[in-house]
Design a protein around this motif. Structure first.
Motif, mmCIF file in Angstrom:
data_model
loop_
_atom_site.group_PDB
_atom_site.id
_atom_site.type_symbol
_atom_site.label_atom_id
_atom_site.label_comp_id
_atom_site.label_asym_id
_atom_site.label_seq_id
_atom_site.Cartn_x
_atom_site.Cartn_y
_atom_site.Cartn_z
ATOM 1 N N VAL A 42 0.822 -1.222 0.000
ATOM 2 C CA VAL A 42 0.000 0.000 0.000
ATOM 3 C C VAL A 42 0.853 1.269 0.000
ATOM 4 O O VAL A 42 0.326 2.370 0.042
ATOM 5 C CB VAL A 42 -0.972 0.019 1.210
ATOM 6 C CG1 VAL A 42 -1.899 -1.175 1.169
ATOM 7 C CG2 VAL A 42 -0.217 0.086 2.534
ATOM 8 N N GLY A 43 2.183 1.117 -0.026
ATOM 9 C CA GLY A 43 3.056 2.287 -0.046
ATOM 10 C C GLY A 43 3.475 2.766 1.320
ATOM 11 O O GLY A 43 3.937 3.899 1.481
ATOM 12 N N LYS A 44 3.365 1.915 2.305
ATOM 13 C CA LYS A 44 3.677 2.284 3.694
ATOM 14 C C LYS A 44 5.119 2.766 3.863
ATOM 15 O O LYS A 44 5.363 3.825 4.450
ATOM 16 C CB LYS A 44 3.402 1.082 4.592
ATOM 17 C CG LYS A 44 3.900 1.199 6.038
ATOM 18 C CD LYS A 44 3.586 -0.050 6.825
ATOM 19 C CE LYS A 44 4.204 -1.293 6.204
ATOM 20 N NZ LYS A 44 5.690 -1.252 6.173
ATOM 21 N N THR A 45 6.073 1.992 3.367
ATOM 22 C CA THR A 45 7.490 2.351 3.515
ATOM 23 C C THR A 45 7.804 3.644 2.784
ATOM 24 O O THR A 45 8.522 4.502 3.293
ATOM 25 C CB THR A 45 8.385 1.217 2.994
ATOM 26 O OG1 THR A 45 8.196 0.056 3.811
ATOM 27 C CG2 THR A 45 9.863 1.607 3.044
ATOM 28 N N THR A 169 -3.838 3.159 4.045
ATOM 29 C CA THR A 169 -4.690 2.313 3.220
ATOM 30 C C THR A 169 -4.702 2.863 1.806
ATOM 31 O O THR A 169 -4.228 3.978 1.548
ATOM 32 C CB THR A 169 -6.124 2.246 3.778
ATOM 33 O OG1 THR A 169 -6.882 1.298 3.019
ATOM 34 C CG2 THR A 169 -6.814 3.607 3.696
ATOM 35 N N THR A 170 -5.211 2.083 0.863
ATOM 36 C CA THR A 170 -5.460 2.576 -0.489
ATOM 37 C C THR A 170 -6.963 2.524 -0.721
ATOM 38 O O THR A 170 -7.741 2.265 0.192
ATOM 39 C CB THR A 170 -4.738 1.712 -1.548
ATOM 40 O OG1 THR A 170 -5.312 0.394 -1.563
ATOM 41 C CG2 THR A 170 -3.248 1.618 -1.252
ATOM 42 N N ASP A 178 -8.572 -4.344 5.516
ATOM 43 C CA ASP A 178 -7.400 -4.639 6.339
ATOM 44 C C ASP A 178 -7.034 -3.467 7.243
ATOM 45 O O ASP A 178 -6.545 -3.669 8.358
ATOM 46 C CB ASP A 178 -6.215 -5.015 5.453
ATOM 47 C CG ASP A 178 -6.369 -6.392 4.824
ATOM 48 O OD1 ASP A 178 -7.062 -7.227 5.418
ATOM 49 O OD2 ASP A 178 -5.797 -6.632 3.742
ATOM 50 N N ALA A 179 -7.252 -2.253 6.767
ATOM 51 C CA ALA A 179 -6.995 -1.073 7.599
ATOM 52 C C ALA A 179 -7.933 -1.071 8.799
ATOM 53 O O ALA A 179 -7.510 -0.797 9.933
ATOM 54 C CB ALA A 179 -7.178 0.205 6.780
ATOM 55 N N TYR A 180 -9.199 -1.360 8.544
ATOM 56 C CA TYR A 180 -10.149 -1.469 9.657
ATOM 57 C C TYR A 180 -9.741 -2.596 10.594
ATOM 58 O O TYR A 180 -9.845 -2.476 11.817
ATOM 59 C CB TYR A 180 -11.565 -1.704 9.139
ATOM 60 C CG TYR A 180 -12.567 -1.922 10.247
ATOM 61 C CD1 TYR A 180 -13.008 -0.867 11.036
ATOM 62 C CD2 TYR A 180 -13.051 -3.202 10.519
ATOM 63 C CE1 TYR A 180 -13.916 -1.068 12.059
ATOM 64 C CE2 TYR A 180 -13.960 -3.412 11.541
ATOM 65 C CZ TYR A 180 -14.387 -2.348 12.312
ATOM 66 O OH TYR A 180 -15.275 -2.548 13.333
ATOM 67 N N ARG A 203 -2.653 6.731 -2.975
ATOM 68 C CA ARG A 203 -2.955 6.451 -4.389
ATOM 69 C C ARG A 203 -4.409 6.763 -4.746
ATOM 70 O O ARG A 203 -5.122 5.918 -5.314
ATOM 71 C CB ARG A 203 -2.632 4.996 -4.727
ATOM 72 C CG ARG A 203 -1.186 4.612 -4.482
ATOM 73 C CD ARG A 203 -0.970 3.140 -4.741
ATOM 74 N NE ARG A 203 0.363 2.724 -4.289
ATOM 75 C CZ ARG A 203 0.650 1.505 -3.847
ATOM 76 N NH1 ARG A 203 -0.298 0.587 -3.772
ATOM 77 N NH2 ARG A 203 1.865 1.204 -3.467
ATOM 78 N N VAL A 204 -4.847 7.944 -4.407
ATOM 79 C CA VAL A 204 -6.236 8.319 -4.689
ATOM 80 C C VAL A 204 -6.335 9.115 -5.984
ATOM 81 O O VAL A 204 -5.387 9.782 -6.410
ATOM 82 C CB VAL A 204 -6.846 9.134 -3.523
ATOM 83 C CG1 VAL A 204 -6.738 8.369 -2.220
ATOM 84 C CG2 VAL A 204 -6.193 10.502 -3.400
#
Length: 296
Positions: A42-45, A169-170, A178-180, A203-204
Motif C-alpha cells: 500500500v506504499g507504507k514504507t 490504506t489505499t 485490512d486497515a479497519y 494512491r487516490v
C-alpha cells in the motif's frame, strides 16, 4: 502468555515515563510516529521515508527505523548499504546507536533485518530489549517507525511505544478492510486503546474519493469499536511516485513540486497543527507559521 503481555505493557509505560523525563531534562520533545498498514503493497514504507524528508525540510532531525522485520527495504530507497541492522540489536550484538546510518538526504536510518525472517516473531524478552534500545534515540526530534504490514505482537509493541500511529490504506476494498482490521486489533489488544490513531489514504484519484473512504473507516471504528481515528490526509496517485520508486529514490526529494509531495506537506502541517495553503504563501508561509507558533 497473558502475564508476559501484561509485563510488557507495564514496561512500555515505565519507558514512556522515562522518555518524558529525558525530554523534560533536555528541553526536547521527541515524537515517535509509527507508520503501519493492514496489508503489504500500500506504499507504507514510501510514505514513512518521504514523511521523514518532509520533516527534515522544516528543520527537524529525523531517524527512520525500518522495523519491517524480514522484509526490510527502506535502505534501498535511501541508497544505503548497511553493515549492521536491527538483527544485530535484537540479538544484542550491537546497540541502537551503533547501527544508525547517515544518509545523503540528511536523515538517519536504522536498517531493518532483511533476510532474517526468523526474528519476525520476537520473544517478549527480545521486544523488551528492542524498546529499551529505541529510547536511546530520545534526542532526535522525529522518530518514524516503518512497521511490518499486518498485525503481530511485534507490530503492536511498536505501536504501543509510539506517540502517534498512522494507518495507511489505499482505495482497494481489501486494503480498506485490512486497515479497519488493524484498527480493530489495536482497540482489542491494547489496554484502554491509549493510542493516537491517524489515517492516510494512498494512491487516490481525487480528494473526494479519499474523504469518502476515510469517513467510512472512521465512522465504523467509532460506532463499533468506540475508537477515534483522525483523517490525516491523502496522497494522489502520482506518476512522480512511480518514477521515483523505479529509480530507487524518494519522491519528496526528487520531485518536490509533484502532487504527492504537496500532499505530504499538507500532512506535516496537519501533524504540526499549522495551517498550510498551497496557493497563498505556499511552503515558505507554512515554515514561517511553524516556527513562529506559540511555544516554539
Amino acid at each position: 502468555m497473558v502475564d508476559q503481555a501484561e509485563d510488557l505493557r507495564k514496561l512500555m509505560k515505565e519507558k514512556k515515563d522515562e522518555l518524558q523525563e529525558i525530554k523534560k531534562n533536555n528541553q526536547n520533545k521527541t515524537r515517535i510516529i509509527s507508520v503501519t498498514s493492514g496489508k503489504g503493497g500500500v506504499g507504507k514504507t514510501n510514505i514513512a521515508i518521504n514523511l521523514g524528508l518532509a520533516y527534515k525540510k522544516i528543520g527537524k532531525s529525523v531517524v527512520i527505523i525500518d522495523a519491517d522485520l524480514g522484509l526490510a527495504n527502506a535502505n534501498i530507497i535511501l541508497g544505503t548499504t548497511p553493515q549492521y541492522n536491527l538483527y544485530h540489536v535484537i540479538r544484542k550484538k550491537k546497540h541502537m546507536k551503533d547501527i544508525i546510518i547517515d544518509t545523503s538526504y540528511g536523515i538517519k536510518l536504522v536498517a531493518g533485518a532483511s533476510g532474517f525472517s526468523e526474528i519476525a516473531n520476537m520473544t517478549e524478552e527480545d521486544r523488551t530489549h528492542f524498546i529499551n534500545e529505541l529510547y536511546e534515540l530520545a534526542n532526535t526530534d522525529i522518530i518514524i517507525i516503518d512497521t511490518s504490514a499486518g498485525i503481530s505482537r511485534n507490530v503492536l509493541s511498536f505501536l504501543e511505544a509510539s506517540d502517534e500511529v498512522i494507518v495507511v490504506t489505499t482505495t482497494e476494498p481489501t486494503s480498506i478492510a485490512d486497515a479497519y482490521g488493524i484498527i480493530k486489533t489495536v482497540a482489542k489488544e491494547i489496554d484502554n486503546c491509549d493510542i493516537n490513531l491517524k489515517l492516510i489514504v494512498n494512491r487516490v484519484a481525487s480528494a473526494q474519493n479519499s474523504k469518502e473512504i476515510a469517513e467510512r473507516i472512521i465512522n465504523i471504528a467509532g460506532q463499533f469499536l468506540n475508537v477515534k481515528v483522525e483523517y490525516l490526509g491523502f496522497i494522489y496517485n502520482d506518476d512522480a511516485v512511480f518514477n521515483a520508486v523505479s529509480g530507487q529514490k524518494p519522491f519528496f526529494d526528487y520531485f518536490p513540486s509533484s502532487k504527492a509531495s504537496s500532499c505530504l506537506r499538507h500532512i506535516v502541517a496537519k501533524l504540526e497543527k499549522v495551517e498550510y495553503n498551497e496557493v497563498s504563501g505556499g511552503f515558505s508561509k507554512f515554515l514561517k507559521k511553524l516556527f513562529t507558533r506559540k511555544g516554539h
